[in-house]
Structures are given as structure tokens and as C-alpha cells.
Design a protein around this motif. Structure first.
Motif, mmCIF file in Angstrom:
data_model
loop_
_atom_site.group_PDB
_atom_site.id
_atom_site.type_symbol
_atom_site.label_atom_id
_atom_site.label_comp_id
_atom_site.label_asym_id
_atom_site.label_seq_id
_atom_site.Cartn_x
_atom_site.Cartn_y
_atom_site.Cartn_z
ATOM 1 N N ASP A 433 -22.143 112.995 112.288
ATOM 2 C CA ASP A 433 -21.903 114.413 112.020
ATOM 3 C C ASP A 433 -20.400 114.635 111.878
ATOM 4 O OD1 ASP A 433 -21.660 117.153 111.994
ATOM 5 O OD2 ASP A 433 -22.610 117.482 113.943
ATOM 6 N N PRO A 434 -19.916 115.133 110.730
ATOM 7 C CA PRO A 434 -18.466 115.345 110.571
ATOM 8 C C PRO A 434 -17.904 116.338 111.577
ATOM 9 C CG PRO A 434 -19.687 116.247 108.700
ATOM 10 C CD PRO A 434 -20.659 115.473 109.510
ATOM 11 N N CYS A 435 -18.760 117.202 112.124
ATOM 12 C CA CYS A 435 -18.313 118.185 113.119
ATOM 13 C C CYS A 435 -18.749 117.788 114.526
ATOM 14 C CB CYS A 435 -18.856 119.566 112.766
ATOM 15 S SG CYS A 435 -18.328 120.156 111.144
ATOM 16 N N PHE A 436 -18.908 116.485 114.760
ATOM 17 C CA PHE A 436 -19.380 115.961 116.044
ATOM 18 C C PHE A 436 -18.585 116.515 117.219
ATOM 19 C CE2 PHE A 436 -18.431 112.629 119.246
ATOM 20 C CZ PHE A 436 -19.675 112.544 119.858
ATOM 21 N N SER A 437 -17.270 116.564 117.096
ATOM 22 C CA SER A 437 -16.414 116.982 118.214
ATOM 23 C C SER A 437 -16.656 118.426 118.629
ATOM 24 C CB SER A 437 -14.940 116.810 117.835
ATOM 25 O OG SER A 437 -14.637 117.566 116.669
ATOM 26 N N HIS A 438 -17.033 119.280 117.689
ATOM 27 C CA HIS A 438 -17.124 120.708 117.953
ATOM 28 C C HIS A 438 -18.563 121.234 118.006
ATOM 29 C CE1 HIS A 438 -12.860 120.522 117.172
ATOM 30 N NE2 HIS A 438 -12.721 121.814 117.368
ATOM 31 N N ARG A 439 -19.515 120.377 117.688
ATOM 32 C CA ARG A 439 -20.892 120.855 117.566
ATOM 33 C C ARG A 439 -21.417 121.463 118.863
ATOM 34 N NH1 ARG A 439 -23.255 122.091 113.006
ATOM 35 N NH2 ARG A 439 -22.577 120.122 112.101
ATOM 36 N N ILE A 440 -21.119 120.833 120.020
ATOM 37 C CA ILE A 440 -21.595 121.364 121.291
ATOM 38 C C ILE A 440 -21.016 122.754 121.535
ATOM 39 C CG2 ILE A 440 -21.321 121.131 123.794
ATOM 40 C CD1 ILE A 440 -21.915 118.241 123.603
ATOM 41 N N ARG A 441 -19.708 122.900 121.306
ATOM 42 C CA ARG A 441 -19.074 124.214 121.515
ATOM 43 C C ARG A 441 -19.721 125.262 120.630
ATOM 44 N NH1 ARG A 441 -12.964 125.448 119.730
ATOM 45 N NH2 ARG A 441 -12.263 124.394 121.627
ATOM 46 N N TRP A 442 -19.910 124.930 119.354
ATOM 47 C CA TRP A 442 -20.474 125.901 118.424
ATOM 48 C C TRP A 442 -21.902 126.278 118.811
ATOM 49 C CZ3 TRP A 442 -18.821 123.168 113.208
ATOM 50 C CH2 TRP A 442 -17.416 123.201 113.112
ATOM 51 N N ASN A 443 -22.720 125.268 119.118
ATOM 52 C CA ASN A 443 -24.106 125.544 119.496
ATOM 53 C C ASN A 443 -24.177 126.372 120.773
ATOM 54 O OD1 ASN A 443 -24.977 124.093 117.285
ATOM 55 N ND2 ASN A 443 -25.483 122.246 118.435
ATOM 56 N N ASN A 444 -23.310 126.049 121.718
ATOM 57 C CA ASN A 444 -23.315 126.742 123.000
ATOM 58 C C ASN A 444 -22.896 128.203 122.834
ATOM 59 O OD1 ASN A 444 -23.966 126.239 125.703
ATOM 60 N ND2 ASN A 444 -21.823 126.178 126.299
ATOM 61 N N THR A 445 -21.765 128.415 122.150
ATOM 62 C CA THR A 445 -21.297 129.782 121.916
ATOM 63 C C THR A 445 -22.300 130.545 121.063
ATOM 64 O OG1 THR A 445 -19.028 128.944 121.963
ATOM 65 C CG2 THR A 445 -19.347 131.162 121.114
ATOM 66 N N GLY A 446 -22.883 129.854 120.098
ATOM 67 C CA GLY A 446 -23.815 130.494 119.182
ATOM 68 C C GLY A 446 -25.070 131.034 119.841
ATOM 69 N N LYS A 447 -25.355 130.600 121.066
ATOM 70 C CA LYS A 447 -26.521 131.146 121.780
ATOM 71 C C LYS A 447 -26.405 132.655 121.943
ATOM 72 C CE LYS A 447 -27.271 126.922 124.494
ATOM 73 N NZ LYS A 447 -27.140 126.316 125.851
ATOM 74 N N ASN A 448 -25.184 133.152 121.967
ATOM 75 C CA ASN A 448 -24.986 134.590 122.183
ATOM 76 C C ASN A 448 -25.365 135.439 120.981
ATOM 77 O OD1 ASN A 448 -24.154 134.484 124.870
ATOM 78 N ND2 ASN A 448 -22.042 133.996 124.294
#
Length: 659
Positions: A433-448
């Protein structure tokens, strides 16, 4: 530093812009330049300027024209190397009437056209009108330190340093863009070119626009550098350290150029401590420094600040960011940021800039940018740990490195190995995934986004903000190493649109304060891009080359201290307990139904948890701040017409050209 605004008729035979229109736009951003103001008008364009005088105090009022009045400039920023650029222009026959960098920039464009941008070491947004060619040139600095917004309305192009200036035009529609809100609740900010508002755009960093004959052409003149392994630094680490010391010292030297006193922020962290020490030891041993202290001990770095003050002997002042002050000033910060935020961190910086301005300083140097450029963020180390773990996915020891990285997350005893595996584990295909480093942050924040109203969710049906982020990536991005990819994402998305805006330009310029950032000198960025990844993060030692290069300049207790991410309290600010004020009013079911952006029942359920003594997670804390700041943005800019905090100004300088 200043504020700019303008109106261009895209087709001939339209009514020309009026002095009142330009004056209204300038009045809305008077905080950016309270010293003087001016406007230029002809049959096609109106240009407005609010000046914060820093270089060439006398005679530097804008707009400024060239010798024959065919070119006119309004400009927000600094060309730090203007002294070095001027002799070449003089030799080519250009004549100057001021000692400002503004006039150097104007003649630089006259001589070289858009290629002039490559010669500039600075931070800027600008507009140059060629009255002879009827052509408008607009540009923004490489990394987006200075803002620039525009919109089209009734065959006119309107542009300004802040959106509130555009909204003074009665025919500019005011509506929140659902996609922008989704982006903010995923990435903490909007993506490139986007703003919170429909049909209002931001000129991307490192880009310029030309407008002629109704046609708008936007092009990049700089991109975030990347060097393949065979293109990187070929010397030794000590040689690189020596080069870095010389380069950063020169970046500081250039940013000290001013005809007014220059101070420095001193947080107690590595980056601001290095900048402060370079100034104090090489240029100004009577340096005035400024810092923030916090009521909440978990956020406070005062002990490290005191060590640096004792080490350098600076004349220091601190402001205390109490929970009550953060709460009281939060609405003003949203007014100046012009977008929702998911953290309260900009508010203490707003208080800090007020302290600096109260001490009659207009300019400070800061340490921002070092984390992005030299690999200082935990998210970079997190990606490294997870990549390391993925090589032995059954290891029970490797994931424990994350507990060292985020001790404040794992204070809860229930968060043991099960939490680690569920939350951070690398699944097959993740590393591609080219966005591997940030995917967790994005998915986590995106829960809101789950708090969005039914109507907002329906409007966003089928929209995936991460797909838009992927579309912006450069060619062959997936072939880069993990750290290089992570740094690019952080700089392209987070740096200019959040850090340099909501935590940089906006809280500072709210109090007419210019910040200067030596670590974001484009030469420093390029130098760091040439360094191998393990010189930036050595094991889990972040900014390794920076610490190594400046050993001895600052105390080791500061140089090698564990990084403390800059944060500010949330739960303690809004629920500890708080008075009945705007928070209760804007988060009431009645107001939530009015704006129709969030689900009143879900929001009320979350607030009930806090108000009854419960503790929220990091994600829930972000939800509270995001929802409240969105409600405030709606209140400031949609429900009400934004009004400047100053009176309608009378320009000091009016230039009216006849057709």
C-alpha cells in the motif's frame, strides 16, 4: 508579512472593480497588516494590500509599480535573499525607488517571468498585474508557508490571503463542501486545492497561475524532492554533518533580515532549541525568546525551556495556556483558521503569538518543519516498526516496540498484546500500500465520519477521500522506501494544509506576527532528501543526523530527550466541568439539527459520556473538537456574514489608472 486581495474581470466590457469592494476585502484581513493599506484600480482589475512593515519601513507601501507603471505587485511574504538578487537586476538596468524585497521581486519577474520563482529563497504569496499585456501572475511559495485562496464568480476571479476576504463579496456563495468535511475528518485537513467551502480553492504550494483572456493556467514550479539511492549523498556522515551545520546557519542568517527586532519561539524541544542556539551563539546574544506553559502537566515542557534559557541566557517570557483560556479563545482560533480542526493545539499558539505581539515583536523564528524534513514524527517510526514486525509476523517481542513509542496510549492496563495485534498488525498486502505509513491514522480518524448526519452521509455516498489522496501521488511512488513515502505524505497533506496553516500562519497573523522557518529553507529540504533513511531514523532514534551534527551546541538533556509530541488538552478544557457557554449552545440538539451536519442523537450520547465523568479515547476527543469546530465554522461563515474585527479602513494609498 501582509495580506493581499484582488478582483479581476475575466472578460472585457464588464464594470470595473470598485474602491469599496477592494476596501471591504482588505478590511476583512486587516489583522495581517495593520500598519498601512493600499489599492490599485484600472478598468480590468483591483488589487488590495494590508501591510505589516518589516523590511523597508519607509516607502514600502503597496501596491508597488515598476518604472513605467506597466507592472504592479501586491505581495505577502519575504524574499530572504533579496540583497543577493538586487545587484544582478541593477546591472541589467532596473531602477529602484525603495529598499524593499517587494520591489526586487517585481523587477525579478519583469526580467525573468515565471522563472523568477526558482531564484527566490522565501515564503510568499503574490499577485503581479501586467497592465500592458492584461495578464495576471499569481504564485505561492514552495511549501505553502503563506496562504492563497481564489474563486470565480460572475466572470470575475477573486483572490485573497484569507477566505473571509472573498466572502465580503455579496455574490460569492457560502456553503460547506461535504467532501472537504470528509477529508478533514480523515486527514485532519483538506486535500490539495480544497477548502471547507464549495467553489473556493487554494493555490497549491509550489505553484503559479497565469490568467489572460479569461483563461486560467496553473503550473508547478517546485515539487517535494526525492532522490533514488544512487542519487543520494556519497560522502560520510561527518561530512554531511558539516554541510548541514553550514546550511542551517545560513538559513537562519537569511531569516534574521529585518528592519525590526526578531525573536524566537523556544518550546524546549530539539528543533526550536537548535534554532534559538544558532541565533544566540552566532548573531544575537541579547535574543528575546517566547514559550508556552500548560496548566496540565502532561503537556508542559517548561523544565526543558528553563534549561535552554539558563544555557543561552536569553531574555525569556512565557504565557500559560490554562484550560479556561483555551476554551475562551477556541472560537477566535476557528475564525482565523477558517476550517474545522481536530485538536486544540492551535489555541496555545494563538496565545503565544499574542504574547509576542504584546512585547512589540513582529517577527519570530521557529523550529517547525524539522520533523517532516528529518524524520522526527512517531508515525515514521511506527511505519518502520510495523515493517520490521511484518518480517516475523508471529513475533511477540517486535510489536512491543510500539509500547515504547506510544507510552501514553498504553497507560490503560487492558491494552496489552491483544490490542497491539488487533490495531497495528500488518496484514498480507499492507506493505504494498503506497499509503501504508498513514493508513492506520486515516482509518482511525475516519471513524468519526460516523457522527455525520444522514443527509451529509447521503451526499457523500460513493466518495472515498483516500482515493483522491492516491490520485495526487507522483509517478513511481510505490517504488520509494517506506520513510520517503511517509515523509512525502506528511509534507504534501499535513504540513502546508494543517501545520503551516492552523498551527502556523493563522494563529500568528491573527496578532500580526510573522513566523520564519529555517528548517523549511528549500535548500535544507533538498539536502535532507539526499540523506539515506537510516541517517534520519537510526534504529528508533529520530532526527539522528540533526542530533549528531549539533552535538555540543545545546545540553544533551535537551538534544537527546525523548520526543514529546506537541499537544494540548481536550477533555479537561471542555468537560471538567465547564461553564454554560458557546460549547453547550453549539452542541445542543437544536443547533445540531439546524446545521444538519451531525447526527444529534449520536453527538448527545458522546457528550453524555464526558459530562458524566467518563473518559474518551483519542479518537473520541478528536470527534468532540471536530464537531465543535465545524459548528463554529458554520456559525462564523455560513449562518452569519463574517465581519472583520477592525473598522472599515481608509486606504493610505490609492492608485487609479485610466484605460
Amino acid at each position: 508579512m501582509c495580506g493581499i486581495s484582488g478582483i479581476l474581470n475575466l472578460t472585457p466590457n464588464q464594470q470595473p472593480p470598485t474602491p469599496n469592494q477592494l476596501t471591504s476585502m482588505v478590511s476583512a484581513i486587516r489583522h495581517r497588516g495593520p500598519d498601512e493599506s493600499g489599492i490599485y484600480l484600472d478598468d480590468r482589475i483591483g488589487l488590495g494590500h494590508a501591510r505589516l512593515s518589516i523590511i523597508g519601513l519607509q516607502g514600502g507601501g503597496q501596491p508597488i509599480g515598476n518604472e513605467d507603471g506597466t507592472l504592479w505587485i501586491i505581495y505577502n511574504g519575504e524574499v530572504f535573499n533579496y540583497i543577493e538578487l538586487k545587484p544582478d537586476l541593477l546591472a541589467k538596468g532596473h531602477r529602484f525607488t525603495t529598499d524593499t524585497d517587494t520591489e526586487v521581486l517585481l523587477h525579478l519577474y519583469e526580467e525573468y517571468g515565471p522563472a523568477c520563482l526558482e531564484k527566490i529563497n522565501g515564503q510568499f504569496s503574490l499577485a503581479i498585474w501586467d497592465n500592458r499585456k492584461k495578464e495576471l501572475f499569481l504564485a505561492r511559495d514552495r511549501v505553502g508557508i503563506r496562504p492563497f485562496f481564489y474563486t470565480q464568480c460572475n466572470n470575475q476571479l477573486l483572490f485573497a490571503s484569507e477566505i473571509k476576504a472573498l466572502l465580503t463579496h455579496p455574490q460569492v456563495p457560502r456553503a460547506i463542501d461535504p467532501k472537504a468535511l470528509h477529508q478533514i475528518f480523515t486527514f485532519w485537513t483538506t486535500l490539495r486545492e480544497g477548502t471547507l467551502f464549495e467553489n473556493i480553492h487554494e493555490l497549491p504550494p509550489g505553484h503559479y497561475m497565469t490568467v489572460k483572456g479569461g483563461r486560467i493556467d496553473c503550473r508547478a514550479f517546485w515539487t517535494i524532492p526525492y532522490y533514488a539511492p544512487d542519487q543520494r549523498w556519497q560522502g560520510t556522515l561527518p561530512e554531511a554533518g558539516e554541510a548541514l551545520r553550514e546550511l542551517l546557519l545560513d538559513a537562519v542568517r537569511l531569516r534574521l533580515r529585518a528592519d525590526v527586532p526578531v525573536g524566537a519561539y523556544l518550546s524546549g524541544g530539539l528543533d526550536s532549541s537548535l534554532i534559538t542556539a544558532l541565533i544566540s551563539r552566532n548573531f544575537n546574544n541579547q535574543l528575546k525568546t517566547f514559550s508556552i506553559g500548560f496548566q496540565e502537566g502532561d503537556f508542559d515542557e517548561s523544565s526543558y525551556q528553563r534549561q535552554m534559557i539558563a544555557h543561552l541566557g536569553t531574555d525569556h517570557q512565557q504565557t500559560l495556556a490554562t484550560n479556561q483560556l483555551i476554551r475562551e479563545n477556541f472560537p477566535d482560533v476557528i475564525y482565523h483558521c477558517e476550517k474545522p480542526i481536530l485538536r486544540t493545539a492551535p489555541v496555545p499558539l494563538y496565545l503565544l503569538s499574542r504574547l509576542v505581539r504584546d512585547n512589540n515583536f513582529k517577527v519570530v523564528l521557529t523550529g517547525e518543519g524539522a520533523d517532516e524534513v528529518f524524520g522526527g514524527y512517531n508515525i515514521f517510526k511506527e511505519a518502520k516498526i510495523r515493517s520490521f514486525w511484518a518480517k516475523q509476523p508471529r513475533s511477540t517481542q517486535r510489536p512491543r516496540l510500539l509500547q515504547k513509542l506510544y507510552p501514553y496510549i498504553f497507560k490503560n492496563a487492558s491494552r496489552g498484546s491483544a490490542f497491539l495485534y488487533a490495531f497495528y498488525a500488518v496484514k498480507p498486502g499492507d506493505l504494498e500500500d503506497p499509503c501504508f505509513s498513514h493508513r492506520i491514522r486515516w482509518n482511525n480518524t475516519g471513524k468519526n465520519t460516523g457522527f455525520f448526519s444522514n443527509d451529509l452521509a447521503a451526499a457523500l455516498s460513493g466518495y472515498a477521500p483516500d482515493e483522491q489522496a492516491l490520485a495526487n501521488l507522483p509517478p513511481n511512488f510505490s517504488t520509494r522506501d517506506t520513510l520517503s513515502r511517509a515523509q512525502y505524505l506528511e509534507m504534501d497533506i499535513f504540513l502546508s494544509n494543517y501545520l503551516l496553516s492552523s498551527q502556523g500562519d493563522r494563529p500568528a497573523m491573527a496578532h500580526s506576527l510573522e513566523i520564519r522557518l529555517p528548517f523549511l529553507d528549500y535548500r535544507v529540504i533538498d539536502f535532507a532528501a539526499r540523506m539515506p533513511p537510516h541517517w534520519k531514523i537510526n534504529g528508533l532514534n529520530e532526527k539522528y543526523i540533526l542530533k549528531k551534527s549539533f552535538q555540543g551546541l545545546i545540553p544533551d538533556t535537551v538534544r537527546t530527550r525523548p520526543k514529546q509530541p506537541y499537544r494540548a488538552p481536550i477533555q479537561e478544557v471542555f468537560f471538567n466541568p465547564g461553564p454554560s457557554d458557546y460549547v453547550d449552545a453549539l452542541l445542543s440538539e437544536e443547533n445540531l439539527k439546524k446545521t444538519n451536519l451531525f447526527d444529534p442523537l449520536k453527538v448527545t450520547r458522546l457528550l453524555h459520556k464526558y459530562r458524566n465523568g467518563g473518559h474518551g479515547s483519542e479518537v473520541q476527543n478528536m470527534a468532540v473538537v471536530g464537531i465543535l469546530s465545524t459548528q463554529l465554522a458554520h456559525h462564523h461563515f455560513i449562518a452569519n456574514t463574517p465581519t472583520p474585527n477592525t473598522q472599515h479602513i481608509t486606504p493610505n494609498k490609492i492608485i487609479q489608472k485610466q484605460p
